[in-house]
Structure formats: C-alpha cells, structure tokens
Motif scaffolding. Structure first.
Motif, short mmCIF file in Angstrom:
data_model
loop_
_atom_site.label_atom_id
_atom_site.label_comp_id
_atom_site.label_asym_id
_atom_site.label_seq_id
_atom_site.Cartn_x
_atom_site.Cartn_y
_atom_site.Cartn_z
N HIS A 1 0.67 -1.13 0.52
CA HIS A 1 0.11 -0.37 0.06
C HIS A 1 0.96 1.07 0.43
N ILE A 2 1.58 1.37 0.37
CA ILE A 2 2.78 2.64 0.44
C ILE A 2 3.87 2.85 -0.64
N PHE A 3 3.15 1.84 -1.83
CA PHE A 3 4.26 2.57 -3.82
C PHE A 3 3.41 2.55 -4.19
N SER A 4 3.58 3.13 -5.66
CA SER A 4 2.40 4.03 -6.39
C SER A 4 3.37 3.90 -8.29
N GLU A 5 2.64 3.41 -8.60
CA GLU A 5 3.14 3.50 -10.20
C GLU A 5 3.85 5.06 -10.59
N GLY A 6 5.27 4.31 -11.22
CA GLY A 6 5.64 6.46 -11.81
C GLY A 6 7.09 6.41 -12.16
N ASP A 7 7.71 7.25 -12.02
CA ASP A 7 8.86 6.95 -12.39
C ASP A 7 10.96 7.56 -11.63
N VAL A 8 9.91 6.72 -10.59
CA VAL A 8 11.69 6.94 -9.42
C VAL A 8 11.82 6.30 -9.18
N GLY A 9 13.43 5.90 -9.16
CA GLY A 9 13.90 4.54 -8.97
C GLY A 9 14.77 4.28 -7.39
N VAL A 10 14.31 3.48 -7.02
CA VAL A 10 14.59 3.65 -5.43
C VAL A 10 15.33 2.10 -5.35
N ILE A 11 16.78 2.00 -4.77
CA ILE A 11 18.18 1.33 -4.31
C ILE A 11 18.48 1.55 -2.86
N SER A 12 18.15 0.29 -2.06
CA SER A 12 18.62 0.72 -0.62
C SER A 12 18.83 -0.72 -0.41
N ARG A 13 20.29 -0.69 1.33
CA ARG A 13 20.64 -1.34 1.66
C ARG A 13 19.53 -1.84 2.65
N SER A 14 18.75 -0.96 2.70
CA SER A 14 17.30 -1.55 4.37
C SER A 14 16.06 -1.33 3.65
N GLY A 15 15.19 -2.48 4.15
CA GLY A 15 14.12 -2.61 3.50
C GLY A 15 13.06 -1.20 4.62
N THR A 16 13.02 -1.80 5.84
CA THR A 16 12.58 -0.71 6.02
C THR A 16 12.83 1.55 6.11
N LEU A 17 13.97 1.40 5.97
CA LEU A 17 14.08 2.69 4.93
C LEU A 17 13.52 2.90 3.69
N THR A 18 13.42 1.48 2.90
CA THR A 18 12.31 1.81 1.54
C THR A 18 11.29 2.08 2.04
N TYR A 19 10.20 1.12 2.95
CA TYR A 19 9.50 1.92 2.54
C TYR A 19 9.16 2.52 3.34
N GLU A 20 9.97 3.43 4.42
CA GLU A 20 9.92 4.68 4.81
C GLU A 20 9.50 6.25 3.81
N ILE A 21 11.30 5.59 3.12
CA ILE A 21 10.90 6.78 2.02
C ILE A 21 9.58 6.89 0.50
N ALA A 22 9.36 5.44 0.55
CA ALA A 22 8.58 5.71 -0.75
C ALA A 22 7.51 5.86 -0.44
N SER A 23 6.96 5.62 1.13
CA SER A 23 5.74 5.75 1.64
C SER A 23 5.51 7.21 1.88
N GLN A 24 6.87 8.03 1.62
CA GLN A 24 6.99 10.64 1.84
C GLN A 24 6.80 9.77 -0.12
N LEU A 25 7.37 9.39 -0.62
CA LEU A 25 7.64 10.01 -2.15
C LEU A 25 5.70 9.43 -2.68
N THR A 26 5.26 8.54 -2.41
CA THR A 26 4.32 8.76 -2.92
C THR A 26 2.49 9.38 -1.72
N ARG A 27 3.16 9.39 -1.18
CA ARG A 27 2.19 10.45 -0.15
C ARG A 27 2.45 12.10 -1.33
N ALA A 28 3.81 12.33 -1.54
CA ALA A 28 3.49 13.60 -2.01
C ALA A 28 2.99 13.31 -3.74
N GLY A 29 2.74 12.77 -3.94
CA GLY A 29 2.28 12.36 -5.24
C GLY A 29 3.45 11.96 -6.49
#
Length: 288
Positions: free
Chosen positions: A139-167
């Motif tokens: 539910h925290i991910f949305s379709e778009g054009d930013v690629g994300v690479i991460s060593r941390s699962g939790t931080l991936t979720y946090e940052i993807a969620s913030q991106l999604t909330r910002a549209g």
C-alpha cells in the motif's frame, strides 16, 4: 522498470512454509506472475492455487518459469540458490543469517552462470506496474518514474511512503540486501536505472559499513546522467558496533556515514540529512 517486468515468471522456493505461503498470497494479490512452488517432498500440493513441485527441474517441465524467490531457512539456502542458479535467470534471496561462506559460494556460482541474484537478506524487488517479488507492504508504493535502491528494507518503506504521499510514484524499488556479501551491488542497479526509459530520477539509500556507497559515488560521477538523491543512515553510529544489518559496521575511518555522504556530495549527488528531505530534492530536480 528494471529486474521485475511483464516477462518475469516466478516460482517460490519454500512455498509450503509459513513465510512462503503468506508472501505467495500477498504477491499474487499484487498481480505478480507466480507460476509454481518448490518444496522437496511436497510435490503435488497446491498453495494459493499454485502447483507445488519437488524440484525446479520438475517445475520447468510443467510450467514456463525464469525466476525464483527463496524463503528457505538459512542452513538450506545455499542448496536452494544453487538449484535456482542452475535453471533460471533471476534469483531473489529473502533469507537472512546465511553464513558468509555460503553467500560467497552462491555469488561465485551465479557470476560463472551469468545469473542475476538479489540479496540475501533483502525485502526484494517491486515494480508497481507489474508486481512484487518480496515481502514489502504494497500500500505504500505507487506507479511512477523514481527508481529506488536500498540496503535497508525499513528505510525503503519509509521513503517510498513519503514519495507516494507526495504524489511521486516509483518505477522499481530494489532492496539489494544488508549482508556484507550480496549478489547485485548499487553500481549494477544504477546502470540498469540509467538505461531504463521508465526511470527519471534515482534515490539511493545507504547505511554505515563497507565501501559500497563510496564506490557508487565514483560510478555516478562518470556514468549517471539522471538526478540522484541519497540518504545515509547511521550518522551517530559508534565505530566497531554492528547496527542492525550484518554489513552495517564501521571499521577504522572507513564506512562512516560522514565518509559516504562526502563521497556522494563530491559526485554531484544531493544528500538528504533526513528522509523527509528526499521528496523536496526530487521536486527540485523536476523544477517544481
């Protein structure tokens, strides 16, 4: 999108276990193309409507499959990985606590066979347009054009969620894994995103320990034309103490958050001091 696309047909190794069953159901709900499961001795069963086979060889005789996601416990993960590397093009290893010597053997074998391995100790890969191979909450991910690479699962979720909330949607999010030895490093994923027409900007999420982020910074300087925004976790971490991931440990003066942030900044990367700044930097890169 990269790694996971419309042509990915995946089987689940360890599908009859508790984690395998739960995440198979979640992946199917997200429209991921899960075509088979493999658990030795459990062939002939079904999980979430997916046929279970005793081996990958048997699965390949019955279904068209080119990728695997591994939920096998750590002591058996090497055998599972070798089996998938023998038969498939993409292997995602969710399992954590795999002995480092086993991981080194897995990666050497994958390299010799030309097979892409993501992980181990990874949340997996998600391309919101086509599905997910992993354990991330959808539910925290949305379709778009930013690629994300991460060593941390939790931080991936946090940052993807913030991106999604910002549209701001994502093309693909890749958890490369938090162990000292992994299959696909930042540099290889950066190259994929650079060549991906669906990706306009790249977010790199790092943490203390090792020199992967510094190596990525060098690569970005000479090879990446797209805007890159980074965040490094562990600014206040004490030297010599492992922080969460097996690979997150500072030795001497190398591997600190400061050294990584300086290297990335020198490469022209916008480095956020806190995760919430990433949205601002992406908007800035877009001229918004």
């Amino acid at each position: 999108m990269i790694i996971l696309n419309e042509n990915t047909k995946c089987l689940v190794q360890g599908i009859t276990g508790k984690q395998g069953q739960f995440h198979t159901e979640q992946m199917i709900k997200y429209n991921t193309n899960i075509v088979a499961g493999v658990t030795p001795g459990k062939g002939g069963q079904e999980v979430c409507g997916v046929p279970v086979f005793d081996s990958i060889e048997e699965a390949k005789e019955n279904v068209d499959v080119n990728a695997s996601i591994i939920f096998v416990p750590a002591p058996f993960a090497k055998d599972a990985a070798f089996e998938s590397i023998d038969h498939l093009d993409l292997v995602i290893i969710i399992t954590e606590h795999i002995p480092i010597h086993d991981t080194m053997e897995i990666m050497a074998y994958a390299k010799a066979k030309g097979v892409t391995v993501i992980g181990p100790n990874t949340p997996g890969v998600i391309s919101p347009k086509v599905g997910k191979l992993g354990i991330m909450p959808i539910h925290i991910f949305s379709e778009g054009d930013v690629g994300v690479i991460s060593r941390s699962g939790t931080l991936t979720y946090e940052i993807a969620s913030q991106l999604t909330r910002a549209g701001i949607g994502q093309s693909t999010c890749v958890g490369i894994g938090g162990d000292p030895v992994i299959g696909t490093p930042y540099i290889e994923v950066l190259e994929m995103f650079e060549n991906d027409p669906d990706t306009k900007e790249i977010v790199l999420i790092g943490e203390i320990g090792g020199g992967a982020e510094e190596a990525a910074a060098e690569y970005i300087k000479d090879n990446i034309s797209k805007p890159v925004v980074a965040y490094i976790a562990g600014i206040s971490a004490p030297p010599g103490k492992r922080m969460g991931h097996a690979g997150a440990i500072i030795a001497g003066n190398s591997g600190t958050a400061k050294s990584k942030m300086e290297a990335l900044t020198a490469a022209g990367v916008k480095v956020a001091q806190k995760p919430s700044e990433i949205v601002d930097y992406i908007k800035e890169a877009r001229g918004e």
